[in-house]
Design a protein around this motif. Structure first.
Motif, PDB file in Angstrom:
ATOM      1  N   TRP A 210      11.595  24.233  -7.753  1.00  9.61           N
ATOM      2  CA  TRP A 210      10.890  24.637  -8.971  1.00  9.61           C
ATOM      3  C   TRP A 210      11.809  25.216 -10.033  1.00  9.61           C
ATOM      4  O   TRP A 210      11.486  25.181 -11.227  1.00  9.61           O
TER       5      TRP A 210
ATOM      6  N   LYS B  55       3.527  31.270  -8.280  1.00  8.26           N
ATOM      7  CA  LYS B  55       2.353  31.288  -7.413  1.00  8.26           C
ATOM      8  C   LYS B  55       2.719  30.657  -6.077  1.00  8.26           C
ATOM      9  O   LYS B  55       3.712  29.918  -6.048  1.00  8.26           O
TER      10      LYS B  55
ATOM     11  N   PHE C  17      -1.585  25.652 -14.046  1.00  7.53           N
ATOM     12  CA  PHE C  17      -2.584  24.579 -14.161  1.00  7.53           C
ATOM     13  C   PHE C  17      -3.532  24.811 -15.341  1.00  7.53           C
ATOM     14  O   PHE C  17      -3.904  23.878 -16.039  1.00  7.53           O
TER      15      PHE C  17
ATOM     16  N   PHE D 229      -8.738  17.856  -6.161  1.00  6.08           N
ATOM     17  CA  PHE D 229      -7.287  17.608  -6.096  1.00  6.08           C
ATOM     18  C   PHE D 229      -7.056  16.971  -4.727  1.00  6.08           C
ATOM     19  O   PHE D 229      -6.763  17.634  -3.743  1.00  6.08           O
TER      20      PHE D 229
ATOM     21  N   GLN E  53       9.276  19.632  -1.121  1.00  7.20           N
ATOM     22  CA  GLN E  53       9.111  21.023  -0.691  1.00  7.20           C
ATOM     23  C   GLN E  53       8.931  21.068   0.832  1.00  7.20           C
ATOM     24  O   GLN E  53       7.826  21.342   1.322  1.00  7.20           O
TER      25      GLN E  53
ATOM     26  N   ASP F 121      -1.329  27.002  -1.527  1.00 10.70           N
ATOM     27  CA  ASP F 121      -0.466  26.273  -2.469  1.00 10.70           C
ATOM     28  C   ASP F 121      -1.263  25.605  -3.592  1.00 10.70           C
ATOM     29  O   ASP F 121      -0.926  25.755  -4.764  1.00 10.70           O
ATOM     30  N   VAL F 122      -2.310  24.877  -3.240  1.00  6.69           N
ATOM     31  CA  VAL F 122      -3.096  24.162  -4.253  1.00  6.69           C
ATOM     32  C   VAL F 122      -4.337  24.972  -4.643  1.00  6.69           C
ATOM     33  O   VAL F 122      -4.737  25.003  -5.806  1.00  6.69           O
TER      34      VAL F 122
ATOM     35  N   HIS G 161      -4.142  27.137  -7.542  1.00  7.67           N
ATOM     36  CA  HIS G 161      -4.345  26.457  -8.835  1.00  7.67           C
ATOM     37  C   HIS G 161      -5.825  26.126  -9.073  1.00  7.67           C
ATOM     38  O   HIS G 161      -6.380  26.428 -10.129  1.00  7.67           O
TER      39      HIS G 161
ATOM     40  N   PHE H 225      -2.452  12.393  -8.056  1.00  7.29           N
ATOM     41  CA  PHE H 225      -1.448  13.457  -8.042  1.00  7.29           C
ATOM     42  C   PHE H 225      -0.638  13.455  -9.325  1.00  7.29           C
ATOM     43  O   PHE H 225      -0.200  12.403  -9.762  1.00  7.29           O
TER      44      PHE H 225
ATOM     45  N   TYR I 253       5.561  14.567 -11.670  1.00  5.31           N
ATOM     46  CA  TYR I 253       4.860  15.845 -11.852  1.00  5.31           C
ATOM     47  C   TYR I 253       4.620  16.144 -13.340  1.00  5.31           C
ATOM     48  O   TYR I 253       4.459  17.302 -13.708  1.00  5.31           O
TER      49      TYR I 253
ATOM     50  N   VAL J 262       2.146  18.830 -14.702  1.00  6.45           N
ATOM     51  CA  VAL J 262       2.414  20.180 -14.169  1.00  6.45           C
ATOM     52  C   VAL J 262       3.662  20.753 -14.834  1.00  6.45           C
ATOM     53  O   VAL J 262       3.661  21.898 -15.303  1.00  6.45           O
TER      54      VAL J 262
HETATM   55  O1  89V Z   1       2.321  23.634  -8.406  1.00  4.54           O
HETATM   56  C1  89V Z   1       2.536  23.498  -7.218  1.00  4.54           C
HETATM   57  O2  89V Z   1       2.655  24.424  -6.497  1.00  4.54           O
HETATM   58  C2  89V Z   1       2.689  22.147  -6.578  1.00  4.54           C
HETATM   59  C3  89V Z   1       1.679  21.149  -7.056  1.00  4.54           C
HETATM   60  C4  89V Z   1       2.095  19.821  -6.628  1.00  4.54           C
HETATM   61  C5  89V Z   1       0.310  21.481  -6.544  1.00  4.54           C
HETATM   62  O3  89V Z   1       1.677  21.177  -8.406  1.00  4.54           O
HETATM   63  O4  89V Z   1       2.746  22.282  -5.209  1.00  4.54           O
END
Ligand code: 89V
Length: 340
Positions: free
Chosen positions: A14, A97, A126, A154, A164, A177-178, A181, A240, A287, A290
């Motif tokens: 990240w 997060k 998000f 999702f 990851q 994790d999700v 969001h 995704f 991604y 995001v």
């Molecule tokens: O934002 C995240 O923590 C990622 C995701 C793919 C959900 O965006 O794991």
């Protein structure tokens, strides 16, 4: 505007997006980077021209009295100790997060920051996605009347563990994790939660935590919201990393579909709007939405760091953490959890 100096703690996946996100905003300098494996920190240091590299966070803080804040993007179990270290040294904190690995740690992070009179923000991005901001605007315009029912999805088969790998080992996976969001989206769009009921499942036999979760929430407003997330869903069209949202109201519905398309349906028919995110050259194309939203989230946090209002404060995100850990409790006990 006074230039702010920051350090990044954690130079994994990240950090490749957090750092350029900050640099998009100008008036910010990344002075130092820490990672427990120094080679990884050196790599990120070279990529983003960061002058000082450390494998010891205490040393980093001691050597840089000119820091304004730290951006913590390490694994979740280190969020509390690193927050404590930064707060006790008078530094404001931006943390990735999920806020913490359990609710007690999240509360302790907030307590320590309040006690040391430093600011805490969570990089919850998000809610900053362009189509989601547009969705809320349409909802707030009253075009579909009074909302009564929603669904946030999702569900994907994206190989998330390739980028990851540590997520394979965590005891609490998809809700932390999700869910951090999707449940935050629920709060952002529909307000606070009254009760929730959750069920989870582990489909992938090679991981430790759960990879499927279904939550039914009753909002304080009376609206019911079904939130579903899965990394075990082989669907015709994989969405995704987009969250798909359906909202029904007394006069119609709004649907955020694949490809950033919003469909508004009323008695008059369906109107479609395309809401593309701004695409930065450094985003990972898998991604895009995001990574683009990181910039808007950080812009808002920067406002907070400068003493103005920001949305994703530690205090605000604690409410999202309560939903995440309330969902685990519900799934474990098979009971309804009351939030209010
Ligand atoms: O934002 C995240 O923590 C990622 C995701 C793919 C959900 O965006 O794991």
């Amino acid at each position: 505007m006074q230039k702010l100096n920051f350090a990044v703690f954690g130079t994994g996946f990240w950090s490749n997006y957090q750092i350029p996100g900050w640099l998009e905003l100008g008036d910010l300098k990344c002075l130092a980077a820490y990672n427990r494996t120094i080679e990884k920190a050196k790599k990120i240091g070279e990529k983003f021209d960061i002058p000082f590299i450390y494998d010891n966070p205490e040393k980093l803080i001691k050597n840089h009295g000119d820091l304004d804040f730290v951006d913590i993007c390490t694994n979740v179990e280190t969020h509390l100790p690193l927050t404590k270290l930064a707060a006790e040294n008078g530094l404001d904190i931006v943390c990735q997060k999920p806020m913490a690995g359990n609710l007690d740690d999240a509360r302790e992070m907030l307590r320590i920051c309040n006690h040391n009179d430093v600011k805490l923000f969570i990089n919850e991005n998000f809610r900053w996605q362009t189509p989601i901001r547009a969705f809320k605007k349409i909802m707030d315009s009253g075009e579909i009347g009074k909302p009564f029912k929603a669904r946030i999805s999702f569900c994907t088969a994206f190989p998330v563990f390739e980028n990851q790998p540590f997520l394979k080992e965590v005891e609490h996976f998809i809700l932390a994790d999700v869910g951090s969001h999707t449940l935050d989206l629920c709060r952002f769009l529909f307000g606070e939660v009254d009760t929730l009921y959750c069920q989870t499942a582990k489909i992938n036999p090679t991981i430790k935590g759960e990879d499927v979760a279904s939550i039914l929430l009753k909002m304080v407003s009376g609206l019911t919201c079904f939130v579903e997330m899965s990394y075990a869903s082989r669907l015709e069209k994989d969405s995704f990393p987009e969250a798909l949202i359906l909202l029904e109201g007394s006069h119609g519905s709004i649907y955020l579909d694949h490809g950033y398309e919003i469909k508004i349906t009323t008695k008059k028919g369906t109107v479609k709007k395309s809401v593309e995110p701004q695409i930065y050259p450094w985003v990972n194309p898998e991604y895009t939405i995001v990574h683009s939203s990181i910039v808007d989230c950080q812009r808002n946090i920067l406002e907070g760091l400068r003493g103005n209002r920001a949305e994703t404060t530690g205090a605000d995100n604690l409410k999202t953490a309560e939903l995440v850990w309330g969902s685990y409790r519900s799934a474990e006990t098979n009971e309804l959890v009351r939030l209010q």
